[in-house]
Write a protein that holds these residues in place. Structure first.
Motif, PDB file in Angstrom:
ATOM      1  N   PHE A  71      15.398   6.826  26.064  1.00 55.49           N
ATOM      2  CA  PHE A  71      14.837   5.482  25.241  1.00 55.49           C
ATOM      3  C   PHE A  71      14.718   4.465  27.158  1.00 55.49           C
ATOM      4  N   GLN A  72      13.566   4.402  26.611  1.00 59.38           N
ATOM      5  CA  GLN A  72      13.252   3.397  28.171  1.00 59.38           C
ATOM      6  C   GLN A  72      12.989   1.729  27.454  1.00 59.38           C
ATOM      7  N   PRO A  73      14.000   1.199  28.060  1.00 58.73           N
ATOM      8  CA  PRO A  73      14.259  -0.679  27.375  1.00 58.73           C
ATOM      9  C   PRO A  73      13.109  -0.923  28.109  1.00 58.73           C
ATOM     10  N   PHE A  74      11.914  -0.484  28.841  1.00 65.94           N
ATOM     11  CA  PHE A  74      11.077  -1.501  29.352  1.00 65.94           C
ATOM     12  C   PHE A  74       9.109  -0.716  29.272  1.00 65.94           C
ATOM     13  N   ASP A  75       9.278   0.135  30.100  1.00 72.12           N
ATOM     14  CA  ASP A  75       8.104   1.102  29.021  1.00 72.12           C
ATOM     15  C   ASP A  75       7.948   0.737  27.584  1.00 72.12           C
ATOM     16  N   ASN A  76       8.918   1.415  26.835  1.00 75.57           N
ATOM     17  CA  ASN A  76       9.046   1.348  25.198  1.00 75.57           C
ATOM     18  C   ASN A  76       8.114   0.084  24.644  1.00 75.57           C
ATOM     19  N   LEU A  77       8.452  -0.923  25.370  1.00 74.97           N
ATOM     20  CA  LEU A  77       8.071  -2.514  25.101  1.00 74.97           C
ATOM     21  C   LEU A  77       6.574  -2.422  24.930  1.00 74.97           C
ATOM     22  N   ILE A  78       5.520  -2.179  25.579  1.00 70.48           N
ATOM     23  CA  ILE A  78       4.451  -2.409  25.719  1.00 70.48           C
ATOM     24  C   ILE A  78       3.732  -0.397  25.314  1.00 70.48           C
ATOM     25  N   LEU A 117       8.062   5.113  20.452  1.00 69.85           N
ATOM     26  CA  LEU A 117       9.659   4.788  19.677  1.00 69.85           C
ATOM     27  C   LEU A 117      10.375   5.870  19.007  1.00 69.85           C
ATOM     28  N   ALA A 118       9.642   6.662  17.838  1.00 69.36           N
ATOM     29  CA  ALA A 118      10.059   7.980  17.235  1.00 69.36           C
ATOM     30  C   ALA A 118      10.404   8.978  18.718  1.00 69.36           C
ATOM     31  N   SER A 119       9.351   9.490  19.366  1.00 67.75           N
ATOM     32  CA  SER A 119       8.817  10.208  19.985  1.00 67.75           C
ATOM     33  C   SER A 119      10.973  10.677  20.977  1.00 67.75           C
ATOM     34  N   PRO A 120      10.977  11.637  20.742  1.00 69.39           N
ATOM     35  CA  PRO A 120      11.875  12.177  21.682  1.00 69.39           C
ATOM     36  C   PRO A 120      10.989  12.315  23.680  1.00 69.39           C
ATOM     37  N   ARG A 121       9.655  12.160  23.545  1.00 65.67           N
ATOM     38  CA  ARG A 121       9.440  12.307  25.528  1.00 65.67           C
ATOM     39  C   ARG A 121       9.309  11.186  25.706  1.00 65.67           C
ATOM     40  N   ASP A 122       9.858  10.974  27.082  1.00 64.38           N
ATOM     41  CA  ASP A 122      10.455  10.578  28.084  1.00 64.38           C
ATOM     42  C   ASP A 122       8.941   9.433  28.044  1.00 64.38           C
ATOM     43  N   GLN A 123       8.799   8.147  28.355  1.00 61.49           N
ATOM     44  CA  GLN A 123       8.251   7.351  28.698  1.00 61.49           C
ATOM     45  C   GLN A 123       8.224   6.734  29.907  1.00 61.49           C
ATOM     46  N   GLN A 124       9.030   6.825  30.817  1.00 65.64           N
ATOM     47  CA  GLN A 124       9.411   6.529  31.899  1.00 65.64           C
ATOM     48  C   GLN A 124       8.113   6.164  32.484  1.00 65.64           C
ATOM     49  N   GLY A 125       7.900   5.335  33.255  1.00 65.76           N
ATOM     50  CA  GLY A 125       6.816   4.975  33.954  1.00 65.76           C
ATOM     51  C   GLY A 125       4.922   5.010  33.328  1.00 65.76           C
ATOM     52  N   TRP A 126       5.461   5.097  32.171  1.00 69.08           N
ATOM     53  CA  TRP A 126       4.003   4.389  31.237  1.00 69.08           C
ATOM     54  C   TRP A 126       3.918   2.871  31.474  1.00 69.08           C
ATOM     55  N   ILE A 127       4.078   2.222  31.755  1.00 66.27           N
ATOM     56  CA  ILE A 127       3.792   0.660  32.293  1.00 66.27           C
ATOM     57  C   ILE A 127       2.465   1.371  32.817  1.00 66.27           C
TER      58      ILE A 127
END
Length: 341
Positions: A157-164, A170-180
């Motif tokens: 869970f990425q508490p910053f990237d998942n914001l935007i 949000l329900a995906s197991p895929r890592d969203q690190q760096g998605w901003i």
């Protein structure tokens, strides 16, 4: 004749100045949009070097038409995170509350997925409280294989990237690190930005990602140094018209560093196919930097969840003899948590 020429010249200069002023304002507004995005990435990278986070919330699944299941299902949930990059330490956990109707025990039960890394040591476990400790990754396993074998996919869970990002992730197991950066600086196309009321800026984007195609409307607030406060995704794919996403972010100023930290996230998304919606509501509680004692990052802990209890005044289901499971702090809705503040 000269008077007429001078009059025309004055009008021309006034129009040119007006156009130049408009173009400058557009450039200034666009600069503020990109500056807010850049500041968000800098804030993320600064905070996530050493932090402890407990996020409490819920996921609501809504069926808009009659189906075999209930029209509304509420899943209480938790996120626990602790990271100290200087020590190569990370602990990531995803918790759910199973109500008495979903178990044979007659009471609500916490169900956890925990991923624990300290240097080269990697451990994890999945399930309710039990006498069993963590499972250690075998030498011949990759991290990916270990995560799959122990069912730990949802600890990410990425508490910053998942914001935007789109709330679908949000329900995906895929890592969203760096998605901003991925969404707004690499794949997304900036269209325009306008100033709104109360010092807000509304920008519009087009983002294509594999088979997904969205228009994005992002609102940034001057009150929070132009960090994002609203995101709206509209699907351009005629096959998935209901795949919308809407998010609202509330920020809170950290007392000592004066940095803004995410405090409340509300998101909603439609399903790619079918009349179903998911709503997410999270409340974040942070400790960052020197607020955290070095003793917190205990690599030898037999149940790392217990490290969070004295900080957040929250107690977890534990296993004791005699009696088996001892239930922890009852779950509270996000609204109740906010009212308590």
């Amino acid at each position: 004749m000269w008077i007429r020429f001078l009059s025309i010249l004055v009008v021309f200069l006034c129009c040119s100045l007006s156009m130049w002023a408009d173009e400058k304002e557009e450039r200034d507004t666009e600069d503020l949009v990109y500056q807010g995005i850049a500041d968000l990435t800098v804030l993320r990278d600064s905070v996530l070097r050493r932090y402890v986070l407990m996020a409490k919330g819920e996921v609501q699944r809504i069926h808009l038409t009659k189906s075999g299941g209930p029209p509304l299902r509420i899943q209480p949930a938790y996120k626990l995170q602790a990271v100290d990059k200087s020590k190569h330490f990370s602990y990531l956990a995803n918790g759910r509350v199973l109500d008495s109707s979903a178990t044979t025990r007659g009471y609500d039960l916490q169900y956890w997925q925990e991923f624990f890394r300290c240097g080269n040591m990697i451990k994890g476990r999945t399930g309710p409280a039990s006498a069993l400790g963590y499972t250690t990754k075998k030498k011949d396993q990759t991290v990916k294989q270990f995560i799959e074998s122990e069912s730990l996919k949802h600890t990410s869970f990425q508490p910053f990237d998942n914001l935007i990002t789109h709330a679908l992730f949000l329900a995906s197991p895929r890592d969203q690190q760096g998605w901003i950066e991925q969404v707004f600086l690499k794949e997304g196309k900036f269209l325009e930005a306008t100033k709104a009321t109360q010092g807000q800026i509304v920008s519009r984007w087009r983002w294509k990602h594999h088979s997904l195609d969205f228009e994005i409307e992002m609102t940034q607030s001057k009150v929070f140094d132009y960090l994002p406060v609203k995101l709206k995704y509209t699907s351009r794919d005629k096959k998935m018209p209901g795949l919308f996403s809407e998010s609202e972010i509330e920020w809170i100023e950290h007392k000592s560093t004066k940095q803004f930290l995410p405090h409340v996230l509300k998101s909603a998304t439609g399903a790619p196919f079918g009349p179903t919606e998911e709503h997410f509501h999270w409340v974040f509680d942070w400790r960052i930097g020197n607020e955290i004692d070095d003793k917190f990052f205990d690599c030898e802990s037999e149940d790392f969840r217990q490290q969070f209890s004295p900080i957040f005044d929250f107690y977890f289901d534990t296993y004791g003899q005699p009696g088996g499971i001892l239930t922890g702090t009852p779950w509270k809705t996000p609204e109740e948590l906010i009212d308590e503040e």
